[in-house]
Design a protein around this motif. Sequence first.
Motif, PDB file in Angstrom:
ATOM      1  N   LEU A  20     -15.259   7.498  22.392  1.00 29.97           N
ATOM      2  CA  LEU A  20     -14.986   7.602  20.960  1.00 29.97           C
ATOM      3  C   LEU A  20     -13.996   6.513  20.565  1.00 29.97           C
ATOM      4  CD1 LEU A  20     -14.487  11.459  20.579  1.00 29.97           C
ATOM      5  CD2 LEU A  20     -16.454  10.124  19.819  1.00 29.97           C
ATOM      6  N   GLY A  21     -14.314   5.811  19.489  1.00 34.39           N
ATOM      7  CA  GLY A  21     -13.439   4.737  19.046  1.00 34.39           C
ATOM      8  C   GLY A  21     -13.082   4.867  17.578  1.00 34.39           C
ATOM      9  N   ALA A  22     -11.921   4.355  17.244  1.00 35.51           N
ATOM     10  CA  ALA A  22     -11.465   4.355  15.854  1.00 35.51           C
ATOM     11  C   ALA A  22     -10.708   3.056  15.597  1.00 35.51           C
ATOM     12  CB  ALA A  22     -10.561   5.552  15.594  1.00 35.51           C
ATOM     13  N   ARG A  23     -10.717   2.634  14.329  1.00 38.26           N
ATOM     14  CA  ARG A  23      -9.971   1.447  13.921  1.00 38.26           C
ATOM     15  C   ARG A  23      -9.026   1.829  12.794  1.00 38.26           C
ATOM     16  NH1 ARG A  23     -13.937  -3.412  12.695  1.00 38.26           N
ATOM     17  NH2 ARG A  23     -14.389  -2.113  10.911  1.00 38.26           N
ATOM     18  N   ALA A  24      -7.853   1.247  12.815  1.00 36.39           N
ATOM     19  CA  ALA A  24      -6.888   1.493  11.753  1.00 36.39           C
ATOM     20  C   ALA A  24      -6.955   0.362  10.735  1.00 36.39           C
ATOM     21  CB  ALA A  24      -5.483   1.597  12.332  1.00 36.39           C
ATOM     22  N   LEU A  25      -6.716   0.705   9.478  1.00 39.94           N
ATOM     23  CA  LEU A  25      -6.667  -0.276   8.403  1.00 39.94           C
ATOM     24  C   LEU A  25      -5.253  -0.811   8.297  1.00 39.94           C
ATOM     25  CD1 LEU A  25      -8.025  -1.651   5.942  1.00 39.94           C
ATOM     26  CD2 LEU A  25      -7.268   0.318   4.604  1.00 39.94           C
ATOM     27  N   ASP A  26      -5.116  -2.133   8.352  1.00 42.98           N
ATOM     28  CA  ASP A  26      -3.814  -2.769   8.166  1.00 42.98           C
ATOM     29  C   ASP A  26      -3.508  -2.731   6.663  1.00 42.98           C
ATOM     30  OD1 ASP A  26      -1.768  -4.633   7.600  1.00 42.98           O
ATOM     31  OD2 ASP A  26      -2.214  -5.732   9.444  1.00 42.98           O
ATOM     32  N   PRO A  27      -2.470  -1.996   6.251  1.00 42.64           N
ATOM     33  CA  PRO A  27      -2.199  -1.851   4.815  1.00 42.64           C
ATOM     34  C   PRO A  27      -1.757  -3.152   4.145  1.00 42.64           C
ATOM     35  CG  PRO A  27      -0.475  -0.794   6.107  1.00 42.64           C
ATOM     36  CD  PRO A  27      -1.534  -1.248   7.070  1.00 42.64           C
ATOM     37  N   VAL A  28      -1.224  -4.085   4.926  1.00 40.39           N
ATOM     38  CA  VAL A  28      -0.762  -5.346   4.355  1.00 40.39           C
ATOM     39  C   VAL A  28      -1.925  -6.300   4.126  1.00 40.39           C
ATOM     40  CG1 VAL A  28       0.718  -7.361   4.723  1.00 40.39           C
ATOM     41  CG2 VAL A  28       1.517  -5.084   5.412  1.00 40.39           C
ATOM     42  N   SER A  29      -2.740  -6.509   5.184  1.00 37.47           N
ATOM     43  CA  SER A  29      -3.839  -7.476   5.077  1.00 37.47           C
ATOM     44  C   SER A  29      -5.107  -6.852   4.495  1.00 37.47           C
ATOM     45  CB  SER A  29      -4.158  -8.068   6.449  1.00 37.47           C
ATOM     46  OG  SER A  29      -4.754  -7.094   7.287  1.00 37.47           O
TER      47      SER A  29
END
Length: 94
Positions: free
Chosen positions: A63-72
């Motif tokens: 299972l994989g997940a990616r986080a959203l970079d709030p700055v970029s």
Amino acid sequence: MNQNTTQRMQSYKVPSSQVPGHSYILRHPGFKDGTHGQEYKDINTLWDLFQREVTVFPKREFLGARALDPVSGKMGDYQWITTTEASDIVENFG
């Protein structure tokens, strides 16, 4: 991708399986008759399949997940857990 690779990846259409309002039955080209090999003879539920995967592939990315970079505003790299780690989470739930 070469044509042979593309050809191997295509689903097998079960002849005469299309009925009005529905598509053909599509199967994996390696299992045209709808049966699986002996390695799956004891698999009856999704839980059985999951347990088999944990045993056979304990360190496989599951299972994989990616986080959203709030700055970029861009998505980061995938962070994976293995089948064993997923199994541990399921076993310890609750």
